[in-house]
Design a protein around this motif. Structure first.
Motif, PDB file in Angstrom:
ATOM      1  N   PHE B 325      34.902  53.895  28.137  1.00 26.89           N
ATOM      2  CA  PHE B 325      34.035  52.770  27.863  1.00 26.89           C
ATOM      3  C   PHE B 325      34.349  51.465  28.816  1.00 26.89           C
ATOM      4  O   PHE B 325      33.389  50.948  29.418  1.00 26.89           O
ATOM      5  N   LEU B 326      35.469  51.117  29.234  1.00 23.97           N
ATOM      6  CA  LEU B 326      35.965  50.137  29.751  1.00 23.97           C
ATOM      7  C   LEU B 326      35.653  50.450  31.014  1.00 23.97           C
ATOM      8  O   LEU B 326      34.765  49.559  32.087  1.00 23.97           O
ATOM      9  N   THR B 327      35.923  51.358  31.622  1.00 23.15           N
ATOM     10  CA  THR B 327      35.548  51.634  33.050  1.00 23.15           C
ATOM     11  C   THR B 327      34.152  52.282  33.672  1.00 23.15           C
ATOM     12  O   THR B 327      33.889  52.174  34.983  1.00 23.15           O
ATOM     13  N   ARG B 328      33.210  52.773  32.714  1.00 18.23           N
ATOM     14  CA  ARG B 328      32.133  53.068  33.051  1.00 18.23           C
ATOM     15  C   ARG B 328      31.025  52.187  32.709  1.00 18.23           C
ATOM     16  O   ARG B 328      29.723  52.630  33.035  1.00 18.23           O
ATOM     17  N   VAL B 331      31.469  46.978  32.085  1.00 13.23           N
ATOM     18  CA  VAL B 331      31.905  45.603  31.483  1.00 13.23           C
ATOM     19  C   VAL B 331      32.953  44.902  31.947  1.00 13.23           C
ATOM     20  O   VAL B 331      33.170  43.808  31.945  1.00 13.23           O
ATOM     21  N   LEU B 332      33.682  45.556  32.871  1.00 18.62           N
ATOM     22  CA  LEU B 332      34.983  44.910  33.565  1.00 18.62           C
ATOM     23  C   LEU B 332      34.443  43.928  34.460  1.00 18.62           C
ATOM     24  O   LEU B 332      34.865  43.030  35.104  1.00 18.62           O
ATOM     25  N   HIS B 338      37.817  48.847  41.305  1.00 17.45           N
ATOM     26  CA  HIS B 338      37.237  50.177  41.460  1.00 17.45           C
ATOM     27  C   HIS B 338      36.963  50.577  40.208  1.00 17.45           C
ATOM     28  O   HIS B 338      37.254  51.887  39.968  1.00 17.45           O
ATOM     29  N   SER B 339      36.159  50.059  39.465  1.00 16.68           N
ATOM     30  CA  SER B 339      35.573  50.630  38.196  1.00 16.68           C
ATOM     31  C   SER B 339      34.337  51.182  38.715  1.00 16.68           C
ATOM     32  O   SER B 339      33.656  50.647  39.595  1.00 16.68           O
ATOM     33  N   PHE B 340      33.598  52.232  37.975  1.00 12.90           N
ATOM     34  CA  PHE B 340      32.283  52.703  38.153  1.00 12.90           C
ATOM     35  C   PHE B 340      31.234  51.561  37.854  1.00 12.90           C
ATOM     36  O   PHE B 340      31.632  50.490  37.168  1.00 12.90           O
ATOM     37  N   THR B 341      30.119  51.467  38.650  1.00 11.69           N
ATOM     38  CA  THR B 341      29.330  50.312  38.164  1.00 11.69           C
ATOM     39  C   THR B 341      28.224  50.956  36.939  1.00 11.69           C
ATOM     40  O   THR B 341      28.142  52.193  36.469  1.00 11.69           O
ATOM     41  N   PRO B 410      37.676  40.889  29.624  1.00  9.90           N
ATOM     42  CA  PRO B 410      36.270  40.943  29.623  1.00  9.90           C
ATOM     43  C   PRO B 410      35.393  41.202  28.548  1.00  9.90           C
ATOM     44  O   PRO B 410      34.241  40.788  28.599  1.00  9.90           O
ATOM     45  N   VAL B 411      36.021  42.249  27.917  1.00 13.64           N
ATOM     46  CA  VAL B 411      34.957  42.745  26.751  1.00 13.64           C
ATOM     47  C   VAL B 411      34.934  41.516  25.567  1.00 13.64           C
ATOM     48  O   VAL B 411      33.996  41.223  24.978  1.00 13.64           O
ATOM     49  N   ILE B 412      36.052  40.648  25.532  1.00 13.77           N
ATOM     50  CA  ILE B 412      36.131  39.790  24.509  1.00 13.77           C
ATOM     51  C   ILE B 412      35.236  38.624  25.071  1.00 13.77           C
ATOM     52  O   ILE B 412      34.518  37.984  24.171  1.00 13.77           O
TER      53      ILE B 412
END
Lengths: 138, 842
Positions: B325-328, B331-332, B338-341, B410-412
């Motif tokens: 969830f975080l990396t895809r 939201v980051l 290098h997270s997916f967009t 970033p989620v917060i």
């Protein structure tokens, strides 16, 4: 529960809580305007490269001095000094996240994170651009 | 409209297989659930039979989809979006696999393949003690996970909403561009966009499958725990789950560090670990898995800690999903390199559902049944092994929560509209906690092995532990004296913490090695735990030393000539020493103990790639070369004119010298406005230029030397010139003029160090020659580099390999595999890991 057991658990919990408190040294995201009010305080600045102003970087004279102007979405403008090498795609960037401190007349930048169109292979506009670049005229 | 040259069949077959395996996984889930709840063994077996069949249909479908995607990419069928986006003709075939998992959809497919492998393995091993009657529960969760993964790549429309992004969408449907209105549009698409240069590294071929297999395998402890609660046989699953958990810990651990090695070799942030959210997201499930592994062992030996075991078994996989969830979901955003967009709102919602559908019921099951999970009323003794093992697990778990909480900022921010930004020094904010965790874990792993379950005699413990303690103390003091850690940046307190951590790690290494020797009498095969702990300790030692004594030798302070530092005119503060060094071509520049010369640049076999040859020399007092090597870091000019820099490393066993280009000139030729000044020279004459003078030694006809080879049949004249600069450095220059049937050819000579361009312009009367002299700062060819020395970084990789072996030994021991099988697996794994991590530094 046994006493020792509880003591050790509480001890560890205390260390962790202490560490958390000690490590919660978060900073803030700011605009140029609000950052100027916090002179000398470490902030994150989200802005764009001001393309009307010159970028100064001469690696032969000094590879560790870059200066440029940044403008944020509210129109606030500041000079930025980054004492490191120039990120290669600075001119192409759409957005710049800068970490550092506002000092007198400029923003003393410690770290730069660029958001460049190329990183977004998935975005439609970028793909369209790419199609028109890789296909020959017809 | 009929389009010319499209190959639509593979896509149609692929799409069929995705839909087939999607529905097969849904049905398999239902059938496995039915099999789980049926009591009658005959009916149960009947449901199972169909369920297995459905699962295998799903496996075949997923494998077929993978094969078709591979076919599309390797044949450059650019009518497919996926091939267009990720493949290109210049791409070497070894990277074809990497371009499949470069994209979001491909990596979901890879994950689904890993689940298929594990699910099939479980079905095949269903008669062994490692699975026994837990098959339906394990496969229920695996099939359900498959259902969600395939949903992400389903690509069908329900009321105008696209469910999942198919791998087989057509380029012309995805992109609006005028060329797609032409039937022969394909003939205009010359090439695909290709694989991101940062991913063109062999680690990118190996590391994603290993990492995804690791991620996927955490579903097995989850499935066992689920079965345990459902059957109310609360503790029975721990024994068969142990070998699987050990395997998972091994694969995931190795996968994470492979990612680190890739970052070290390909990214120019100067290290293998940066506490990037993507890295953290993979570390957190591993930490929880290790915590769960230890509570499982405690339960097996004493009956304690079953409740914690459930929690850890559930949470490990839940955190894999949370990482996804975080990396895809994008939201980051700004915090990760290098997270997916973002792949669209629909996909984000589905990923969110995927997380919730596993996490919420699992936690609900856990808390509803919490009281029913058996515990032992009597407390563990503080002199028992299980007590301290539990403390260790708790530390791992809490550090996982700590890392996860920090990564989730970033989620917060997103959820509560806050604007919390990362701290000034992100790495240090993690490192200070990590150092403390290293101390606790080091000490615990050193001592706990010597404790016995239930209770340990003081005299016994003292007798066993005294030698390792002394030896570790002596080694630490020795290191502090002869090779002190010089990490002063964060103050004396942190330096002290590093030393304590170093002691703890050395202590753990010695204690575990001696445990195999003194307690197990050298029977290494029953000492998997000690081997793994020793490996982990070795890794910690490597991390502490390589990071603590990491040195930037391109720094102006070490270098002493590039005075970037000085007093800032604005702030009146002293600048820090700066870390980039500009190397002008052919000018040797001091860098730490080395004299570095940028010698030449050369093109790679991929367009836009440029290698810079840097010659490193270390001389002793008598000017004799003691050490000499060449590194070739490269810069890749991407299609949109962005540049990307790849480091090159000279590896010794004791240290790595790591260099990357931090700035290079763009290749676009700038117009040189300077003019040649022509002078008339006789042999022995002198001419001046702004920074010195030059002597024409002689004019040679048809020279035959290292640069030119002419024989008597040619007509060529070479001017042998010595240039002497103001600082009395002499340079040789050899401009040449050649006459042949086609005309006159000038072979000019360039002295980069002096910005000097010399041309043999012609011959005048009385044996004089015309020499063209040009001075221009446009001539200066240079690169700006950053060079680090990482001492003893190989200990990190060596430690990892030892740890992986220890985990495998334990797994073999717990799974009761035959000895030949064990030996062969161990030998093969060791060889391949040692080769990959220590020798394949391509």
């Amino acid at each position: 529960m046994k006493k020792t057991h509880i003591i050790i658990l509480v001890g560890i919990a205390a260390i962790i809580v202490g560490l958390l408190a000690y490590s919660v040294d978060f900073s803030t995201y700011d605009t140029v305007h609000s950052a100027k009010k916090k002179q000398g305080k470490f902030v994150h600045l989200i802005a764009k490269l001001d393309k009307t102003q010159p970028i100064e970087y001469d690696p032969i004279k000094n590879p560790n001095y870059l200066s440029f102007y940044a403008v944020d979405s509210l129109g606030g403008q500041t000079k930025v000094i980054y004492r490191n090498s120039k990120p290669t795609d600075l001119e192409k960037s759409e957005r710049i996240v800068m970490k550092g401190k506002m000092e007198a007349d400029h923003f003393e930048c410690k770290d730069i994170l660029l958001k460049c169109p190329s990183k977004y292979k998935d975005s439609k506009e970028q793909l369209q651009k790419s199609v028109s670049e890789t296909t020959t005229s017809f | 409209m009929n389009f010319i040259g499209e190959h639509l069949l593979p896509g149609q077959i692929g799409h069929f297989f995705i839909i087939l395996s999607f529905f097969a996984s849904l049905l398999a889930t239902i059938f496995f659930i039915m099999a789980s709840v049926k009591k009658d063994p005959l009916i149960k077996e009947l449901w199972l039979k169909y369920a297995r069949g459905l699962f295998f249909v799903q496996v075949i479908g997923v494998v077929a989809v993978f094969a078709i995607v591979f076919y599309i990419c390797s044949n450059h069928l650019y009518e497919y979006m996926y091939a267009y986006k990720h493949a290109s003709k210049e791409l070497e075939s070894k990277y074809l696999l990497a371009c499949i998992w470069e994209g979001q959809e491909g990596s979901f497919l890879l994950w689904a393949i890993c689940h298929s492998v594990l699910g099939s393995l479980i079905i095949l091993k269903r008669k062994t003690a490692m699975v026994a009657d837990w098959e339906p529960y394990l496969l229920t969760v695996i099939s359900l996970a498959q259902f969600f993964l395939l949903l992400m790549i389903l690509g069908i429309y329900v009321f105008d909403v696209r469910i999942g992004n198919s791998l087989f969408t057509l380029t012309r449907n995805e992109i609006a561009a005028p060329i797609f209105s032409q039937p022969n549009y394909l003939s205009f698409i010359k090439d695909g966009m290709g694989l991101n240069i940062l991913l063109r590294n062999y680690w990118m071929v190996i590391h994603p499958p290993v990492l995804f297999l690791g991620f996927a395998s955490t579903i097995i402890p989850f499935g066992f725990a689920y079965g345990g609660i459902l059957t109310k046989r609360f503790g029975d699953w721990v024994k068969p789950a142990l070998p699987w958990t050990l395997m998972s810990a091994c694969i995931l651990g190795v996968g994470i560090m492979m990612g680190g090695k890739w970052a070290y070799e390909s990214l120019s942030f100067g290290g293998y670990w940066a506490w990037d959210p993507v890295e953290n997201a993979s570390l957190v499930p591993w930490l929880i898995l290790i915590a769960g592994l230890h509570t499982m062992l405690i339960y097996r030996a004493t009956g304690h800690s079953l409740r914690a075991t459930y929690l850890f078994a559930f949470l490990s996989f839940c955190f894999v999903l949370y990482s996804t969830f975080l990396t895809r979901t994008g939201v980051l955003g700004d915090t990760s390199v290098h997270s997916f967009t973002e792949a669209g709102k629909a996909i984000n919602i589905m990923i969110g559902m995927f997380v919730l559908i596993f996490t919420v019921p699992a936690l609900l099951m856990f808390f509803v049944n919490y009281k029913k999970i058996p515990t032992i009323q009597k407390e563990e003794n503080t002199n028992s092994r299980e007590f301290w093992m539990f403390i260790g697990s708790l530390v791992f778990f809490l550090s996982a929560i700590f890392i996860s909480a920090k990564t989730s900022v970033p989620v917060i921010n997103f959820a509560f509209g806050t604007k919390i930004a990362p701290p000034e020094d992100v790495e240090f904010s993690y490192n200070k906690v990590a150092a403390l965790i290293a101390i606790i874990i080091g000490l615990l792993t050193a001592i706990t092995q010597y404790l016995k379950y239930k209770t340990t005699g003081k005299a016994y413990l003292f007798k066993k532990i005294v030698w390792p303690t002394l030896i570790a103390a002596v080694i630490t003091v020795t290191i502090a004296i002869i090779y002190p850690i010089t990490y002063y940046k964060q103050g004396a307190g942190f330096l002290g913490a590093i030393y304590v951590a170093l002691f703890a790690a050395i202590y753990s290494l010695i204690a575990n090695a001696m445990y195999i020797w003194t307690v197990l009498k050298g029977k290494a095969l029953s000492g998997g735990a000690s081997i793994a702990h020793a490996g982990f300790a070795l890794m910690l030692i490597g991390m502490l030393i390589s990071s603590g004594n990491k040195e930037v030798i391109s720094s102006s302070l070490v270098n002493g000539i590039n005075f970037a530092a000085g007093t800032d005119p604005m702030t009146k503060q002293k600048d820090d020493p700066k870390e980039n060094l500009t190397l002008v071509r052919d000018v040797p520049t001091r860098m730490g103990p080395y004299e570095v010369t940028y010698q030449k640049d050369s093109a790679g076999h991929e367009s836009g790639r440029k290698f810079y040859q840097l010659n490193f020399e270390r001389k002793d007092k008598n000017n004799l070369v003691k050490e000499h090597f060449i590194v070739k870091p490269d810069v890749y000019l991407m299609k949109d004119n962005n540049m990307s820099s790849n480091p090159d490393t000279k590896s010794y066993f004791t240290k790595d010298i790591y260099t990357y280009i931090s700035f290079a000139l763009n290749d676009q030729k700038e117009i040189d406005t300077a003019q040649f000044k022509i002078v008339d020279l006789h042999e022995g004459d002198t001419a001046f230029y702004s920074n010195g003078y030059m002597i024409l030694n002689k004019v040679e006809k048809n020279p035959n030397n290292s640069r030119y080879q002419y024989d008597e049949s040619k007509l060529a004249l070479m001017a042998d010139i010595t240039v002497v600069s103001k600082d009395k450095v002499k340079y040789a220059a050899m401009p040449l003029i050649e006459v042949d049937s086609l005309g006159i050819i000038h072979k000019d000579d360039t002295l980069y160090a002096q910005n000097l361009y010399l041309s043999f312009a012609g011959v005048s009367d009385n044996h004089n020659i015309k020499l063209g002299i040009k001075e221009s700062d446009k001539l200066i060819d240079f690169v700006t580099v950053k060079t680090y020395v990482f001492p003893y970084i190989n200990l990190v990789w060596l430690g990892l390999i030892v740890m992986a072996l220890g985990l495998i030994v334990s797994m073999v021991q717990r799974g009761k595999f035959s000895n030949t099988q064990t030996a062969v697996t161990l030998i093969l794994l060791t060889i391949s890991l040692v080769y990959m991590f220590l020798f394949a530094n391509a």
